[in-house]
Design a protein around this motif. Structure first.
Motif, PDB file in Angstrom:
ATOM      1  N   SER A  16     -44.771   2.761 -38.280  1.00 37.92           N
ATOM      2  CA  SER A  16     -43.393   3.049 -37.916  1.00 37.92           C
ATOM      3  C   SER A  16     -43.268   4.509 -37.494  1.00 37.92           C
ATOM      4  N   THR A  17     -42.364   4.756 -36.582  1.00 39.01           N
ATOM      5  CA  THR A  17     -42.117   6.129 -36.125  1.00 39.01           C
ATOM      6  C   THR A  17     -40.974   6.785 -36.885  1.00 39.01           C
ATOM      7  N   ARG A  18     -40.464   6.121 -37.901  1.00 37.75           N
ATOM      8  CA  ARG A  18     -39.362   6.661 -38.694  1.00 37.75           C
ATOM      9  C   ARG A  18     -39.922   7.481 -39.854  1.00 37.75           C
ATOM     10  N   PRO A  19     -39.724   8.787 -39.863  1.00 28.94           N
ATOM     11  CA  PRO A  19     -40.302   9.665 -40.898  1.00 28.94           C
ATOM     12  C   PRO A  19     -39.854   9.313 -42.317  1.00 28.94           C
ATOM     13  N   GLU A  20     -38.637   8.796 -42.464  1.00 30.81           N
ATOM     14  CA  GLU A  20     -38.129   8.511 -43.807  1.00 30.81           C
ATOM     15  C   GLU A  20     -38.893   7.375 -44.495  1.00 30.81           C
ATOM     16  N   LEU A  21     -39.670   6.595 -43.714  1.00 23.89           N
ATOM     17  CA  LEU A  21     -40.432   5.481 -44.286  1.00 23.89           C
ATOM     18  C   LEU A  21     -41.847   5.876 -44.690  1.00 23.89           C
ATOM     19  N   GLU A  22     -42.261   7.088 -44.332  1.00 23.64           N
ATOM     20  CA  GLU A  22     -43.652   7.479 -44.547  1.00 23.64           C
ATOM     21  C   GLU A  22     -44.017   7.541 -46.027  1.00 23.64           C
ATOM     22  N   ALA A  23     -43.120   8.040 -46.856  1.00 23.38           N
ATOM     23  CA  ALA A  23     -43.403   8.115 -48.302  1.00 23.38           C
ATOM     24  C   ALA A  23     -43.580   6.723 -48.894  1.00 23.38           C
ATOM     25  N   THR A  24     -42.731   5.792 -48.458  1.00 25.45           N
ATOM     26  CA  THR A  24     -42.841   4.405 -48.933  1.00 25.45           C
ATOM     27  C   THR A  24     -44.152   3.778 -48.484  1.00 25.45           C
ATOM     28  N   PHE A  29     -49.444   1.487 -49.348  1.00 23.79           N
ATOM     29  CA  PHE A  29     -50.815   1.321 -48.860  1.00 23.79           C
ATOM     30  C   PHE A  29     -51.836   1.989 -49.779  1.00 23.79           C
ATOM     31  N   LEU A  30     -51.419   2.985 -50.537  1.00 27.74           N
ATOM     32  CA  LEU A  30     -52.319   3.553 -51.543  1.00 27.74           C
ATOM     33  C   LEU A  30     -52.598   2.526 -52.637  1.00 27.74           C
ATOM     34  N   ILE A  31     -51.546   1.816 -53.054  1.00 26.42           N
ATOM     35  CA  ILE A  31     -51.722   0.756 -54.052  1.00 26.42           C
ATOM     36  C   ILE A  31     -52.601  -0.359 -53.494  1.00 26.42           C
ATOM     37  N   ILE A  32     -52.327  -0.769 -52.256  1.00 22.18           N
ATOM     38  CA  ILE A  32     -53.119  -1.834 -51.632  1.00 22.18           C
ATOM     39  C   ILE A  32     -54.585  -1.432 -51.527  1.00 22.18           C
ATOM     40  N   TYR A  33     -54.826  -0.204 -51.086  1.00 23.93           N
ATOM     41  CA  TYR A  33     -56.203   0.275 -50.929  1.00 23.93           C
ATOM     42  C   TYR A  33     -56.915   0.331 -52.281  1.00 23.93           C
ATOM     43  N   THR A  34     -56.212   0.795 -53.307  1.00 25.05           N
ATOM     44  CA  THR A  34     -56.806   0.869 -54.644  1.00 25.05           C
ATOM     45  C   THR A  34     -57.159  -0.515 -55.173  1.00 25.05           C
ATOM     46  N   PRO A  77     -57.997   5.197 -45.322  1.00 20.49           N
ATOM     47  CA  PRO A  77     -58.047   6.619 -45.716  1.00 20.49           C
ATOM     48  C   PRO A  77     -57.476   7.565 -44.664  1.00 20.49           C
ATOM     49  N   LYS A  78     -57.777   7.311 -43.401  1.00 20.55           N
ATOM     50  CA  LYS A  78     -57.251   8.157 -42.339  1.00 20.55           C
ATOM     51  C   LYS A  78     -55.734   8.065 -42.260  1.00 20.55           C
ATOM     52  N   MET A  79     -55.208   6.847 -42.415  1.00 25.68           N
ATOM     53  CA  MET A  79     -53.767   6.665 -42.366  1.00 25.68           C
ATOM     54  C   MET A  79     -53.094   7.342 -43.559  1.00 25.68           C
ATOM     55  N   THR A  81     -54.265   9.859 -45.326  1.00 28.03           N
ATOM     56  CA  THR A  81     -54.394  11.301 -45.149  1.00 28.03           C
ATOM     57  C   THR A  81     -53.329  11.835 -44.196  1.00 28.03           C
ATOM     58  N   GLY A  82     -53.042  11.056 -43.154  1.00 27.61           N
ATOM     59  CA  GLY A  82     -52.018  11.448 -42.194  1.00 27.61           C
ATOM     60  C   GLY A  82     -50.643  11.550 -42.818  1.00 27.61           C
ATOM     61  N   TYR A  83     -50.330  10.651 -43.764  1.00 27.39           N
ATOM     62  CA  TYR A  83     -49.035  10.707 -44.440  1.00 27.39           C
ATOM     63  C   TYR A  83     -48.920  11.956 -45.315  1.00 27.39           C
ATOM     64  N   VAL A  84     -50.040  12.394 -45.897  1.00 28.26           N
ATOM     65  CA  VAL A  84     -50.021  13.564 -46.776  1.00 28.26           C
ATOM     66  C   VAL A  84     -49.972  14.855 -45.969  1.00 28.26           C
ATOM     67  N   THR A  85     -50.845  14.959 -44.952  1.00 28.46           N
ATOM     68  CA  THR A  85     -50.949  16.205 -44.174  1.00 28.46           C
ATOM     69  C   THR A  85     -49.930  16.294 -43.051  1.00 28.46           C
ATOM     70  N   LYS A  86     -49.233  15.180 -42.774  1.00 26.64           N
ATOM     71  CA  LYS A  86     -48.275  15.098 -41.671  1.00 26.64           C
ATOM     72  C   LYS A  86     -48.950  15.261 -40.305  1.00 26.64           C
ATOM     73  N   SER A  87     -50.269  15.115 -40.276  1.00 26.14           N
ATOM     74  CA  SER A  87     -51.006  15.183 -39.012  1.00 26.14           C
ATOM     75  C   SER A  87     -51.534  13.794 -38.682  1.00 26.14           C
TER      76      SER A  87
END
Length: 315
Positions: A16-24, A29-34, A77-79, A81-87
């Protein structure tokens, strides 16, 4: 045209391109990956160390778990990392590597699911010769062959995708480097690429699906000939988990690749890709373990051995 192809990096837009959804998205996806890592790692280790799972079925199940670990690790992991670094940038060669490994793992997994269906057919249809037909040496050889075929398929897709020139638009409308979103960005003619994608996915998708269906036709025919209801339930239970995974996996892959160009929708593709690239690998160990008594017993034996070993060391 030569200068326009010198793209040094791509921007992965994500789900999604909506920044407010990135934390969610990050938390989900961290839970799913774990869960995917832990579940598949347990199945993979159990298939190696537990003597009760020393059969072709669990050899292939362990191999499937290994592929699922690698598959989710190639994208998530790349996705995250992008949510954390905003890059959301990924280097050109990083994108090449991601596409190669993801396509390799997906192709190998398609072939493996077909082999697992054949394994179930031999186990149910010809149980007396099962140990000779599907011995350890054959299983290892099959695993090597399908891995090589998967890598050749991946090399073909990767070469054909990145031989194209890429212009100023480097924003990939996806959550990882996938073939179709990249073709949307290419400046050159993608007709050959579309033929390659359709042909390869027809062979690995439709043909493998048909072979799997043929195996299950024979399996069902054999099960119907079993007289006792208990025998039928036991035979079907060994296939039920595989049928669920195959249905989810093939449905998503065929929807994504085997369809006309006019019906392409990258927004829909992102959701479907998440199904076969993230959700299915996460559900594999859950489905196989919850429905499989032998896996649960192997897990209990392993935990018991570990506790006994720990208690012995203390005393």
């Amino acid at each position: 045209m030569i200068n326009s192809s010198l793209v040094s990096e791509f921007i992965i837009l994500g789900l999604s391109t909506r920044p407010e959804l990135e934390a969610t998205f990050f938390i989900v996806f961290l839970i799913i990956y774990t869960v995917a890592l832990i579940g598949n790692f347990i199945i993979f280790i159990l298939s190696i160390i537990d003597s009760g799972l020393n059969t072709p079925m669990y050899f292939f199940l362990g191999f499937l778990s290994f592929l699922d670990i690698c598959c989710t690790s190639a994208t998530l992991p790349k996705m995250l990392t992008g949510y954390v670094t905003k890059s959301k940038a990924i280097s050109y060669y990083g994108c090449v590597a991601q596409l190669f490994f993801f396509t390799w793992l997906m192709g190998t997994e398609l072939l493996l699911l077909t082999v697992m269906a054949y394994d179930r057919y031999i186990a149910i249809g010809n149980p007396l010769h099962y140990a000779n037909i599907m011995n350890r040496k054959v299983c290892i050889q099959v695993a090597i062959i399908i891995t090589i075929i998967g890598s050749l398929n991946s090399m073909t897709h990767t070469y054909c995708t990145f031989r194209l020139p890429y212009c100023d638009d480097n924003k990939i409308n996806h959550f990882f480097c996938e073939i179709m979103p990249l073709l949307k960005l290419a400046c050159g003619d993608t007709y050959i690429n579309e033929i390659v994608v359709f042909t390869a996915d027809f062979i690995l998708g439709i043909c493998c699906f048909c072979l799997t269906c043929i195996s299950y036709v024979f399996i069902i025919n054999t099960i119907l000939k079993i007289r006792s209801a208990a025998g039928k339930r036991k035979a079907f239970s060994t296939c039920a988990s595989h049928i669920i995974i195959v249905s989810m996996y093939y449905g998503a892959v065929i929807f994504t690749y085997i369809r006309p160009r006019s019906s392409l929708s990258l927004e829909k593709d992102k959701i479907v890709s998440a199904l076969y690239a993230v959700i299915t690998p996460t559900l594999n160990p859950i489905i196989y373990s919850l429905r499989n008594k032998e896996v649960k017993e192997a897990f209990k034996r392993t935990i018991k051995r570990l506790l006994q070993h720990k208690f012995t060391n203390r005393t």
